[in-house]
Design a protein around this motif. Structure first.
Motif, short mmCIF file in Angstrom:
data_model
loop_
_atom_site.label_atom_id
_atom_site.label_comp_id
_atom_site.label_asym_id
_atom_site.label_seq_id
_atom_site.Cartn_x
_atom_site.Cartn_y
_atom_site.Cartn_z
N TYR A 5 0.81 -1.21 0.00
CA TYR A 5 0.00 0.00 0.00
C TYR A 5 0.85 1.26 0.00
CZ TYR A 5 -3.47 3.47 1.41
OH TYR A 5 -4.28 4.59 1.46
N ASP A 7 0.44 5.48 0.21
CA ASP A 7 -0.49 6.56 0.51
C ASP A 7 0.25 7.90 0.50
OD1 ASP A 7 -2.23 8.40 1.84
OD2 ASP A 7 -3.26 6.72 2.82
N TYR A 39 -4.68 2.86 5.65
CA TYR A 39 -3.86 1.67 5.91
C TYR A 39 -4.48 0.85 7.04
CZ TYR A 39 -0.23 -1.36 7.65
OH TYR A 39 0.44 -2.47 8.10
N PHE A 160 -10.73 -3.30 -2.89
CA PHE A 160 -9.72 -3.81 -1.95
C PHE A 160 -9.62 -5.33 -2.00
CE2 PHE A 160 -6.81 -4.14 1.34
CZ PHE A 160 -7.21 -5.16 2.19
N THR A 169 -0.64 -4.42 -5.60
CA THR A 169 -0.24 -3.17 -4.96
C THR A 169 -1.40 -2.18 -5.06
OG1 THR A 169 2.07 -3.51 -5.58
CG2 THR A 169 1.40 -1.23 -5.10
N ILE A 170 -1.62 -1.44 -3.97
CA ILE A 170 -2.68 -0.43 -3.97
C ILE A 170 -2.05 0.95 -3.79
CG2 ILE A 170 -4.71 0.44 -2.74
CD1 ILE A 170 -5.23 -2.44 -1.82
N ARG A 172 -3.04 4.94 -3.29
CA ARG A 172 -4.18 5.79 -2.99
C ARG A 172 -4.28 6.98 -3.93
NH1 ARG A 172 -5.56 8.81 2.74
NH2 ARG A 172 -7.12 10.23 1.90
#
Lengths: 415, 72
Positions: A5, A7, A39, A160, A169-170, A172
């Motif tokens: 993640y 952000d 997160y 998600f 992989t994320i 934001r």
């Protein structure tokens, strides 16, 4: 070290190893999610799945008064309720995490929805239902998701889960300004974006192109073909998909444009009555036991047009509650919005709505955001006169510099 | 509140030429060509500036009547 993640708002980048370690070290997790940290929200989602508990999702932008009203408990009581993490110390690595994840099906995600009546109600979604739209495959292993929904909303949960089960992989994008979105898309080589049409419309002011993006998914609002054309220029290598979903029943139909095909397995689970789409109650998440759901067919409040019978293909033409009654004539705001987008390239966003009138019941108004400072009410109405009947033409036009995005990523409504 | 300006705006939006002078006895429908939608728009625009809904108590026909309503 593959990123789990990223952000840009909290300025953190967490690897999959770090994420698993964090979960492995967690003693407990809350029963109610009410935090600004995306997160942590994702961490709680995974803990919920592993421990097969029920997690209630509350958007942090709800005030404490709203939260207390919705849950009928004090904020203090809500925040002090926790579930034990039965897997503490037992998840040595990512492989072990996934082994356990695959075997767990009994968790619930409870979300609040405003539904069609405007009053928020709780809907409990069994994980099994939410997993219906998740597709796990080897060719998705390297997907990098641009996350543009709020995690506590149904679309956010769906995206998600799709990213989680494929170990993606994320990155934001929600609540991030245009310049930073551009930077993140490039820096992290995002391949998939899922967002509302409003997000895309506001992002379409970008002057750059993003050839790495392979797939654009849109949902939550009506999608127009003009937007689709704009997106093709910004994301030249992307396939564009449109999802029809709601908090009540998750993702139901998918399409490449504004025509949705109803798959054979759903044919006897959807019905059209007086142009409105109804879905069978078996497709719904569970409602709070205080709410009566004793009808077999759930009214979605969405109006559809059948463009083909076999296979069944539908076009969404607007929300029933949004119809404006002007002196007895019904006006569909979506029709006017589409006309404005089609006629005026420089309009980034428009919302058409009704306003009470002591003379004719309601009149049509609109709010808009445009890059062109020479665009005036006079110009807009003059052009619309060539295409629309008089009663459909907005009589009050308000210009804004930008529209505040509400918690869902949809535009906040000005009344 | 500039009543002449609001009236002009509404008429121009319809492709009509507004009059140079507005007299109190001018009838909204017969002299200025207003239909019900135009009247609705007029009401909303006047209300935005004065907080007064000129049609709240019933039909208004002339410029003079509008002026009296908003002067209250």
């Amino acid at each position: 070290m593959k990123i789990f993640y990223r952000d840009a708002v909290e300025n953190i980048t967490i690897s999959w190893e770090e994420f698993v370690q964090d979960i492995n070290n967690s003693d407990d997790f809350p029963k109610y999610v009410y935090t600004d940290s995306f997160y942590n929200i994702f961490k709680f989602y995974v803990l919920n799945v592993l421990n097969e508990t029920e997690l209630v999702l509350l958007d942090k932008s709800f005030s404490s008064t709203e939260v207390e009203k919705l849950t009928e408990q004090s904020l203090h009581a809500i925040l002090s309720q926790k579930n034990k993490n039965l897997f503490k110390g037992k998840l040595e690595n990512t492989t072990r995490l996934f082994e356990v994840l695959q075997s767990k099906e009994n968790a619930f995600f409870a979300l609040y929805t405003s539904g069609t009546t405007g009053k928020p109600k709780a809907v409990k979604h069994p994980l099994a239902n939410l997993k219906r739209s998740v597709i796990v495959s080897k060719d998705k292993a390297n997907n990098i998701w641009g996350f543009a929904y709020h995690p506590t909303h149904i679309a956010g949960v769906q995206v998600f889960l799709q990213a989680l089960y494929n170990k993606n992989t994320i990155v934001r994008l929600f609540g991030v300004d245009i310049k930073l979105i551009e930077a993140e898309l490039n820096r992290f080589q995002v391949t998939h974006i899922s967002a509302t049409p409003t997000f895309y419309r506001l992002f379409s002011a970008t002057t750059h192109q993003f050839p790495n993006v392979k797939r654009i998914t849109s949902g939550g609002e009506q999608f127009d073909t003009k937007l689709s054309e704009r997106l093709k220029k910004i994301f030249p290598n992307a396939k564009i998909r449109n999802i029809y979903a709601s908090t009540e029943f998750g993702a139901l139909f998918v399409s490449d444009n504004d025509v949705f095909e109803v798959k054979t397995q759903y044919l006897n689970l959807v019905k059209i009555i007086d142009g409105e789409l109804f879905v069978h109650k078996s497709l719904l998440g569970y409602f709070n036991h205080n709410i009566q759901v004793n009808t077999e067919w759930y009214s979605t409040g969405d109006l559809v047009e059948v463009v083909n019978h076999n296979p069944l293909r539908l076009k969404f033409i607007g929300r029933k509650s949004e119809m404006i009654n002007v002196g007895g004539m019904k006006v569909n705001p979506s029709e006017i919005e589409e006309a404005i987008y089609n006629l005026f390239d420089e309009v980034d966003y428009v919302r058409v709505y009704g306003r009470k009138s002591s003379v004719v019941g309601s009149i049509v108004c609109c709010d808009l955001v445009t890059r062109d400072s020479t665009l005036s009410e006079y110009k807009i109405r003059k052009e619309l006169r060539e295409h629309l009947q008089s009663y459909k033409i907005p009589r009050l036009i308000r210009f804004f510099d930008q529209i505040e995005l509400a918690r869902t990523g949809k535009a906040k409504h000005y009344e | 509140m500039d009543l002449k300006e609001i009236i002009a705006q509404i008429m121009e939006s319809k492709g009509l030429t507004p009059p140079n002078i507005l007299t109190d006895d001018m009838d909204l429908r017969d002299d200025l060509g207003f239909d019900s939608l135009d009247l609705a728009e007029l009401t909303v625009k006047i209300e935005a500036e004065t907080n007064i809904d000129i049609f709240a108590d019933g039909l208004i026909r002339t410029i003079g009547e509008i002026k009296r309503k908003v002067q209250k």
